[in-house]
Scaffold this active site. Structure first.
Site: not given
Ligand code: IPM
Ligand code: MG
Length: 360
Positions: A255, A195, A251, A227, A146
């Site tokens: 999710d 990794k 990240d 993975d 990032y």
């Molecule tokens: C998160 C989001 C952010 C990230 C984006 C919006 C830049 O996906 O907070 O997980 O990737 O950190």
């Molecule tokens: Mg995210």
């Protein structure tokens, strides 16, 4: 007690979910006799519309001058929003990365917990869910891909794009210490995800994490390739207590972890520096497709506000009250669309906020 809170409604569903979280905080103030004074801060598209840039110095100063920051979400539809006609470093997401960096918020905590009431919304089979699961992802937030150098070049008509994944040992050490400290207050297990079979940055990560582990003899440390971790999260989520990982892996895995709890609309997060200060936001995005329709689930933001009470303001009873209120409203059968299941009562963003505020 009196506290100063910076509020960042942001874009998309952000203003709606922050409004409901504020309602719940007002209920906390009324019940426990605190005063919160709020200052609104523009970030992302909302800031671009007013100032032409996604984050101003004033916004950073307001955030720094408060006890904590509570945020909704930022960003719009990349296909249709004019924000995405701008250079990448002027877009909404750049503002979010910039505020994380400016406030030195290197530790992102994302708890993923299966509410018994939401078992129906969990996409996993019953034999996998078992007694449920309760993990926390500790994601490094101010390094890695990032924030590494990036560029796009063109030579002989061929475009090349480069992103750089770099970590120094101090960045790894401080996030590892956070993860082990958290593990000490939980089930004392850290799974460090990397990794290391391919990446140098991961090999350094592994060796520094092992050094830190020596100071925590009670904590069991396990290394897992990313993975494999993606697979284990849906195969046996109960094996995890604290997952420690770098920015990009965190990240993606957070999710995935949120989805096995039933919905990303449930997952809160805290981004902390090395003081008590933090920025609290749901792990989900700004969902522009449902913005302004009273459909968004405000629970992740409300639970983020509970984390704010606990971590930045030391208000543990108050945080418990919010978490118990969420649990009660779910137990009573109220659901937003994303977590709806048969026999439950469908409700909107605003009503969900009212119900949780009343339950506080
Ligand atoms: C998160 C989001 C952010 C990230 C984006 C919006 C830049 O996906 O907070 O997980 O990737 O950190
Ligand atoms: Mg995210």
């Amino acid at each position: 007690m009196e506290y100063k809170i910076a509020l960042i409604p942001g874009d998309g569903i952000g203003p709606e979910i922050v409004r409901e979280a504020r309602k719940v905080l007002d209920a906390v103030c009324a019940k426990f006799g605190h005063t919160f004074s709020y200052s609104e801060v523009l970030l992302g598209g909302a800031s671009i519309d007013v100032h032409g840039i996604p984050l101003t110095e004033d916004a950073v100063d307001t955030a720094k001058g408060s006890d904590a920051v509570l945020m909704g979400s930022i960003g719009g539809d990349a296909k249709t929003s004019p924000w995405y006609q701008l250079e990448p470093d002027k877009r909404p997401e750049a503002g979010l990365l910039a505020i994380r960096k400016a406030l030195n918020l290197f530790a992102n905590l994302r708890p993923a917990y299966l509410y018994q009431e939401l078992k129906e919304a969990c996409p996993l089979k019953e034999e996998i869910i078992g007694e449920g699961f309760d993990m926390i992802i500790v994601r490094e937030l101010t390094g890695g891909l990032y924030f590494g150098e990036r560029k796009t070049t063109e030579e002989n008509g061929i475009k090349t794009a480069v992103d750089t994944l770099s970590y120094n040992e101090n960045e790894i050490r401080r996030i590892a210490v956070k993860a082990f400290d958290i593990a000490m207050k939980r089930r004392k297990k850290v799974t460090s995800v990397d990794k290391a079979n391919v990446l140098d940055s991961s090999r350094l990560w592994r060796s520094i994490v092992e050094e830190v582990a020596e100071d925590y003899p009670e904590v069991t440390l396990e290394h897992m390739l990313v993975d494999n971790c993606a697979m284990q999260l849906v195969h046996d989520p109960a094996q995890f207590d604290v997952i420690l990982t770098e920015n990009m892996f965190g990240d993606i895995l957070s999710d995935e972890a949120s989805m096995v709890t039933g919905s990303i609309g449930m997952l809160s997060s805290a981004s902390l520096n090395d003081t008590k200060f933090g920025l609290y936001e749901p792990s989900h995005g700004s969902a522009p497709d449902i913005a302004g329709q009273n459909k968004a689930n405000p629970i992740a933001t409300i639970l983020s506000a509970a984390m704010m009470l606990r971590y930045s303001l030391d208000l543990d009873k108050e945080a418990d009250a919010v978490e118990e209120a969420v649990q009660k409203v779910l137990a009573d059968g109220w659901r937003t669309g994303d977590i709806m299941s048969e026999g439950c009562m469908l409700t909107g963003t605003e009503q969900m906020g009212d119900l949780i505020a009343a339950a506080v």
